[in-house]
Write a protein that holds these residues in place. Structure first.
Motif, PDB file in Angstrom:
ATOM      1  N   THR A 290      72.137  25.683 -17.029  1.00  0.00           N
ATOM      2  CA  THR A 290      70.909  25.645 -17.348  1.00  0.00           C
ATOM      3  C   THR A 290      70.361  25.926 -18.579  1.00  0.00           C
ATOM      4  O   THR A 290      70.779  26.875 -18.969  1.00  0.00           O
ATOM      5  CB  THR A 290      70.226  26.385 -16.312  1.00  0.00           C
ATOM      6  OG1 THR A 290      70.378  26.308 -14.898  1.00  0.00           O
ATOM      7  CG2 THR A 290      68.672  26.580 -16.421  1.00  0.00           C
TER       8      THR A 290
ATOM      9  N   ARG B 290      67.413  25.529 -21.817  1.00  0.00           N
ATOM     10  CA  ARG B 290      65.986  25.485 -22.180  1.00  0.00           C
ATOM     11  C   ARG B 290      65.642  24.015 -22.676  1.00  0.00           C
ATOM     12  O   ARG B 290      66.095  23.793 -23.531  1.00  0.00           O
ATOM     13  CB  ARG B 290      65.722  26.702 -23.080  1.00  0.00           C
ATOM     14  CG  ARG B 290      64.216  26.286 -23.434  1.00  0.00           C
ATOM     15  CD  ARG B 290      63.840  27.639 -24.406  1.00  0.00           C
ATOM     16  NE  ARG B 290      63.885  28.797 -23.827  1.00  0.00           N
ATOM     17  CZ  ARG B 290      63.499  30.049 -24.207  1.00  0.00           C
ATOM     18  NH1 ARG B 290      63.059  30.225 -25.567  1.00  0.00           N
ATOM     19  NH2 ARG B 290      63.629  31.066 -23.538  1.00  0.00           N
ATOM     20  N   CYS B 291      64.661  23.694 -21.749  1.00  0.00           N
ATOM     21  CA  CYS B 291      64.131  22.395 -22.307  1.00  0.00           C
ATOM     22  C   CYS B 291      63.512  22.260 -23.674  1.00  0.00           C
ATOM     23  O   CYS B 291      62.691  23.104 -24.130  1.00  0.00           O
ATOM     24  CB  CYS B 291      63.026  21.730 -21.483  1.00  0.00           C
ATOM     25  SG  CYS B 291      62.313  20.275 -21.852  1.00  0.00           S
TER      26      CYS B 291
ATOM     27  N   GLY C 276      60.247  24.189 -23.065  1.00  0.00           N
ATOM     28  CA  GLY C 276      60.755  25.601 -22.892  1.00  0.00           C
ATOM     29  C   GLY C 276      61.199  26.085 -21.485  1.00  0.00           C
ATOM     30  O   GLY C 276      61.671  27.129 -21.341  1.00  0.00           O
TER      31      GLY C 276
ATOM     32  N   ASP D 200      62.899  25.721 -17.801  1.00  0.00           N
ATOM     33  CA  ASP D 200      64.708  25.340 -17.352  1.00  0.00           C
ATOM     34  C   ASP D 200      65.116  23.806 -17.169  1.00  0.00           C
ATOM     35  O   ASP D 200      64.088  23.080 -16.495  1.00  0.00           O
ATOM     36  CB  ASP D 200      64.906  25.883 -15.886  1.00  0.00           C
ATOM     37  CG  ASP D 200      64.949  27.585 -16.163  1.00  0.00           C
ATOM     38  OD1 ASP D 200      65.050  28.040 -17.368  1.00  0.00           O
ATOM     39  OD2 ASP D 200      64.786  28.352 -15.176  1.00  0.00           O
ATOM     40  N   SER D 201      65.952  23.605 -17.736  1.00  0.00           N
ATOM     41  CA  SER D 201      66.645  22.173 -17.817  1.00  0.00           C
ATOM     42  C   SER D 201      68.115  22.018 -17.405  1.00  0.00           C
ATOM     43  O   SER D 201      68.794  22.965 -17.785  1.00  0.00           O
ATOM     44  CB  SER D 201      66.421  21.240 -19.076  1.00  0.00           C
ATOM     45  OG  SER D 201      67.123  20.172 -18.991  1.00  0.00           O
TER      46      SER D 201
ATOM     47  N   CYS E 136      64.016  18.454 -19.478  1.00  0.00           N
ATOM     48  CA  CYS E 136      64.099  18.895 -17.983  1.00  0.00           C
ATOM     49  C   CYS E 136      63.422  17.632 -17.321  1.00  0.00           C
ATOM     50  O   CYS E 136      63.736  17.401 -16.076  1.00  0.00           O
ATOM     51  CB  CYS E 136      63.155  20.108 -17.687  1.00  0.00           C
ATOM     52  SG  CYS E 136      61.391  19.667 -18.121  1.00  0.00           S
TER      53      CYS E 136
END
Ligand SMILES: [Zn+2]
Length: 68
Positions: free
Chosen positions: A10, A12-13, A17, A19-20, A32
């Motif tokens: 996981t 950070r997008c 910002g 979860d991606s 994401c």
């Protein structure tokens, strides 16, 4: 150094910002979602990134250049 094909991270997008899921089943990674990816590409096209990429040699306060 694991090569588990089911392993997913996981991250950070870069756009929102959030979860991606950085995994093969996320075609938009590292974003994401498709929306975040398209927004990022649009930013590039509009040269926003070119402006942000300028080195700030004055005082390093980038926030002053943002519109209110
Ligand atoms: Zn996002």
């Amino acid at each position: 150094m694991s090569r588990d094909p089911h392993a997913a991270r996981t991250v950070r997008c870069p756009q929102c910002g959030g979860d991606s899921r950085y995994a093969p089943d996320n075609p938009w990674r590292p974003f994401c979602s498709a929306r975040c990816r398209s927004v990022d590409l649009g930013a590039w096209a509009s040269e926003r990134y070119r402006v942000q990429a300028r080195p700030s040699i004055d005082d390093g306060d980038d926030l002053t250049s943002l519109p209110h």
